[in-house]
Scaffold this motif. Structure first.
Motif, PDB file in Angstrom:
ATOM      1  N   ASN A 228      -3.551   5.901   5.599  1.00  0.00           N
ATOM      2  CA  ASN A 228      -4.424   7.039   5.891  1.00  0.00           C
ATOM      3  C   ASN A 228      -4.408   7.377   7.388  1.00  0.00           C
ATOM      4  OD1 ASN A 228      -4.990   7.268   3.228  1.00  0.00           O
ATOM      5  ND2 ASN A 228      -7.044   6.370   3.340  1.00  0.00           N
ATOM      6  N   GLY A 229      -4.021   6.411   8.201  1.00  0.00           N
ATOM      7  CA  GLY A 229      -3.858   6.679   9.638  1.00  0.00           C
ATOM      8  C   GLY A 229      -2.709   7.644   9.880  1.00  0.00           C
TER       9      GLY A 229
ATOM     10  N   SER B  66      -2.515  -0.399  10.585  1.00  0.00           N
ATOM     11  CA  SER B  66      -1.059  -0.262  10.691  1.00  0.00           C
ATOM     12  C   SER B  66      -0.481  -0.679   9.342  1.00  0.00           C
ATOM     13  CB  SER B  66      -0.491  -1.158  11.797  1.00  0.00           C
ATOM     14  OG  SER B  66      -0.610  -2.524  11.420  1.00  0.00           O
ATOM     15  N   SER B  67       0.748  -0.237   9.075  1.00  0.00           N
ATOM     16  CA  SER B  67       1.389  -0.645   7.817  1.00  0.00           C
ATOM     17  C   SER B  67       1.491  -2.170   7.763  1.00  0.00           C
ATOM     18  CB  SER B  67       2.779  -0.030   7.702  1.00  0.00           C
ATOM     19  OG  SER B  67       2.694   1.367   7.717  1.00  0.00           O
ATOM     20  N   ARG B  68       1.769  -2.773   8.917  1.00  0.00           N
ATOM     21  CA  ARG B  68       1.942  -4.229   8.957  1.00  0.00           C
ATOM     22  C   ARG B  68       0.662  -4.968   8.557  1.00  0.00           C
ATOM     23  NH1 ARG B  68       0.417  -8.105  11.789  1.00  0.00           N
ATOM     24  NH2 ARG B  68      -0.562  -6.782  13.371  1.00  0.00           N
ATOM     25  N   ILE B  69      -0.465  -4.553   9.122  1.00  0.00           N
ATOM     26  CA  ILE B  69      -1.714  -5.280   8.839  1.00  0.00           C
ATOM     27  C   ILE B  69      -2.178  -5.011   7.401  1.00  0.00           C
ATOM     28  CG2 ILE B  69      -3.523  -3.683   9.666  1.00  0.00           C
ATOM     29  CD1 ILE B  69      -4.610  -6.163  11.241  1.00  0.00           C
ATOM     30  N   ILE B  70      -1.873  -3.823   6.911  1.00  0.00           N
ATOM     31  CA  ILE B  70      -2.223  -3.492   5.518  1.00  0.00           C
ATOM     32  C   ILE B  70      -1.473  -4.440   4.572  1.00  0.00           C
ATOM     33  CG2 ILE B  70      -1.804  -1.732   3.719  1.00  0.00           C
ATOM     34  CD1 ILE B  70      -4.131  -0.857   5.414  1.00  0.00           C
ATOM     35  N   LYS B  71      -0.181  -4.642   4.829  1.00  0.00           N
ATOM     36  CA  LYS B  71       0.618  -5.531   3.962  1.00  0.00           C
ATOM     37  C   LYS B  71       0.101  -6.970   4.047  1.00  0.00           C
ATOM     38  CE  LYS B  71       4.422  -3.789   5.779  1.00  0.00           C
ATOM     39  NZ  LYS B  71       5.777  -3.420   6.170  1.00  0.00           N
ATOM     40  N   GLU B  72      -0.278  -7.356   5.255  1.00  0.00           N
ATOM     41  CA  GLU B  72      -0.775  -8.724   5.440  1.00  0.00           C
ATOM     42  C   GLU B  72      -2.050  -8.949   4.625  1.00  0.00           C
ATOM     43  OE1 GLU B  72      -0.648  -9.881   9.583  1.00  0.00           O
ATOM     44  OE2 GLU B  72      -2.256 -11.321   9.218  1.00  0.00           O
ATOM     45  N   VAL B  73      -2.922  -7.970   4.623  1.00  0.00           N
ATOM     46  CA  VAL B  73      -4.184  -8.098   3.888  1.00  0.00           C
ATOM     47  C   VAL B  73      -3.915  -8.170   2.380  1.00  0.00           C
ATOM     48  CG1 VAL B  73      -6.327  -6.866   3.302  1.00  0.00           C
ATOM     49  CG2 VAL B  73      -5.607  -7.044   5.682  1.00  0.00           C
TER      50      VAL B  73
ATOM     51  N   ARG C 253     -11.431   6.342  13.344  1.00  0.00           N
ATOM     52  CA  ARG C 253     -11.635   5.675  12.059  1.00  0.00           C
ATOM     53  C   ARG C 253     -10.433   4.811  11.647  1.00  0.00           C
ATOM     54  NH1 ARG C 253     -12.520   9.348   6.853  1.00  0.00           N
ATOM     55  NH2 ARG C 253     -12.948   7.619   5.445  1.00  0.00           N
ATOM     56  N   TRP C 254      -9.255   5.189  12.153  1.00  0.00           N
ATOM     57  CA  TRP C 254      -8.021   4.522  11.708  1.00  0.00           C
ATOM     58  C   TRP C 254      -7.373   3.706  12.817  1.00  0.00           C
ATOM     59  CZ3 TRP C 254      -8.766   5.311   6.891  1.00  0.00           C
ATOM     60  CH2 TRP C 254      -9.249   6.538   6.437  1.00  0.00           C
ATOM     61  N   ILE C 255      -8.081   3.503  13.883  1.00  0.00           N
ATOM     62  CA  ILE C 255      -7.487   2.948  15.097  1.00  0.00           C
ATOM     63  C   ILE C 255      -6.919   1.536  14.877  1.00  0.00           C
ATOM     64  CG2 ILE C 255      -9.452   1.839  16.294  1.00  0.00           C
ATOM     65  CD1 ILE C 255      -7.790   4.693  17.956  1.00  0.00           C
ATOM     66  N   TYR C 256      -7.485   0.805  13.935  1.00  0.00           N
ATOM     67  CA  TYR C 256      -7.057  -0.593  13.721  1.00  0.00           C
ATOM     68  C   TYR C 256      -6.058  -0.728  12.573  1.00  0.00           C
ATOM     69  CZ  TYR C 256     -10.308  -0.332   9.857  1.00  0.00           C
ATOM     70  OH  TYR C 256     -10.939   0.046   8.689  1.00  0.00           O
TER      71      TYR C 256
ATOM     72  N   VAL D 162       6.791  14.092  17.075  1.00  0.00           N
ATOM     73  CA  VAL D 162       5.381  13.712  17.163  1.00  0.00           C
ATOM     74  C   VAL D 162       5.253  12.227  16.855  1.00  0.00           C
ATOM     75  CG1 VAL D 162       3.174  13.907  15.948  1.00  0.00           C
ATOM     76  CG2 VAL D 162       4.387  15.954  16.618  1.00  0.00           C
ATOM     77  N   ARG D 163       4.506  11.528  17.700  1.00  0.00           N
ATOM     78  CA  ARG D 163       4.221  10.118  17.450  1.00  0.00           C
ATOM     79  C   ARG D 163       2.734   9.868  17.690  1.00  0.00           C
ATOM     80  NH1 ARG D 163       7.310   6.414  14.936  1.00  0.00           N
ATOM     81  NH2 ARG D 163       6.886   4.778  16.453  1.00  0.00           N
ATOM     82  N   GLY D 164       2.196   8.890  16.995  1.00  0.00           N
ATOM     83  CA  GLY D 164       0.780   8.570  17.145  1.00  0.00           C
ATOM     84  C   GLY D 164       0.577   7.435  18.129  1.00  0.00           C
ATOM     85  N   LEU D 165      -0.556   7.471  18.799  1.00  0.00           N
ATOM     86  CA  LEU D 165      -0.944   6.361  19.674  1.00  0.00           C
ATOM     87  C   LEU D 165      -2.301   5.863  19.213  1.00  0.00           C
ATOM     88  CD1 LEU D 165      -0.126   7.509  23.327  1.00  0.00           C
ATOM     89  CD2 LEU D 165       1.111   5.807  21.979  1.00  0.00           C
ATOM     90  N   ARG D 166      -2.398   4.565  19.016  1.00  0.00           N
ATOM     91  CA  ARG D 166      -3.694   3.984  18.650  1.00  0.00           C
ATOM     92  C   ARG D 166      -4.324   3.325  19.875  1.00  0.00           C
ATOM     93  NH1 ARG D 166      -0.825   0.795  13.982  1.00  0.00           N
ATOM     94  NH2 ARG D 166       0.525   0.749  15.794  1.00  0.00           N
ATOM     95  N   ALA D 167      -3.583   2.412  20.473  1.00  0.00           N
ATOM     96  CA  ALA D 167      -4.149   1.648  21.586  1.00  0.00           C
ATOM     97  C   ALA D 167      -3.120   1.589  22.704  1.00  0.00           C
ATOM     98  CB  ALA D 167      -4.480   0.246  21.103  1.00  0.00           C
TER      99      ALA D 167
END
Ligand code: PNS
Length: 164
Positions: A16-17, A131-138, A126-129, A90-95
């Motif tokens: 959703n990010g 990432s695809s990586r952390i979603i897979k880990e969860v 709302r989506w700052i934390y 276009v690229r996104g920046l979170r942190a």
């Protein structure tokens, strides 16, 4: 002339990010092409075709779907951007931690083609934390990611990762 931006990435899987970023890009550009990197240089969980299909499905009912295209990216990003007569990546920046990698890619892309610019858009808070990586880990550890990825993607993640 319509303004066209390319939003490239691995999208392994789309979150959703990513969709939030896409919606922000649609406020600036007439059309946004989501370019799914076939060989992202990482070992993806989903094949390029699966990642492509998940994005298509996630966008199927989106109110702005007519201004969004999904494509597979083979080879150099700048060559792809030029081939479809787009001018902006276009690229996104979170942190801040995203910045170094993004800065390096943007400057390399500029070196490869000086006519293409990279525009960075800040992800919604709302989506700052996310990432695809952390979603897979969860999901791998049995956690619930509903509300963080499109519903169909959550189901596919559970299906794929519960088999491992
Ligand atoms: O979501 P990701 O994995 O951070 O996306 C990285 C991506 C796909 C944008 C990048 O690896 C890329 O552009 N790949 C295409 C090949 C290319 O042009 N590489 C040089 C970029 S400097």
């Amino acid at each position: 002339m319509p303004t066209i931006a390319v939003y490239p990435g691995s999208f392994d899987p789309i979150t959703n990010g990513h969709i939030d970023l896409l919606e922000r890009a649609l406020k600036i550009f007439d059309e946004v092409i989501i370019a799914v990197a076939a060989n992202p240089g990482k070992e993806p969980l989903f094949t390029a075709e699966e990642r492509f299909e998940m994005i298509k499905e996630s966008m199927a009912d989106h109110p702005q779907r007519d201004r969004v295209k999904v494509d597979l990216l083979q080879g150099l990003l700048v060559d792809y951007v030029r081939s479809i007569s787009a001018t902006t990546i276009v690229r996104g920046l979170r942190a801040v931690s995203d910045f170094e990698y993004e800065f390096q890619m943007a400057l390399m892309n500029r070196k490869l083609n000086t006519e293409i610019e990279t525009a960075f858009i800040m992800t919604g808070m709302r989506w700052i934390y996310i990432s695809s990586r952390i979603i897979k880990e969860v999901v791998r550890s049995g956690g619930d990611v509903s509300g963080l990825v499109p519903d169909g993607v959550a189901a596919k993640l559970v299906e794929r990762l519960s088999k491992r």
